[in-house]
Scaffold this motif. Sequence first.
Motif: not given
Length: 70
Positions: A8-9, A18, A15, A12-13, A20, A61
């Motif tokens: 997930r981390a 944010g 995305d 997120d880098r 998704g 994701f």
Amino acid sequence: MADMEKARAAFDRFDADGDGQVTPEEFKHAMAEMGDAFVTGPVAEAVIKSKDTDSDGRMSFDEFWQALQR
């Protein structure tokens, strides 16, 4: 990288907004920030397409996680 939190981390880098979903442009930008300025638009599109199982032009994701499991 089978650890969901680490995955997930990492996702997120990429995305940036944010929402998704990782677009080819977000992927290209993140790679440049990580020092790989050679990822072009067509390369980013190919990478996203290779992981985009629902053919919406973006990587979720779940699609990212599935790719890590291969």
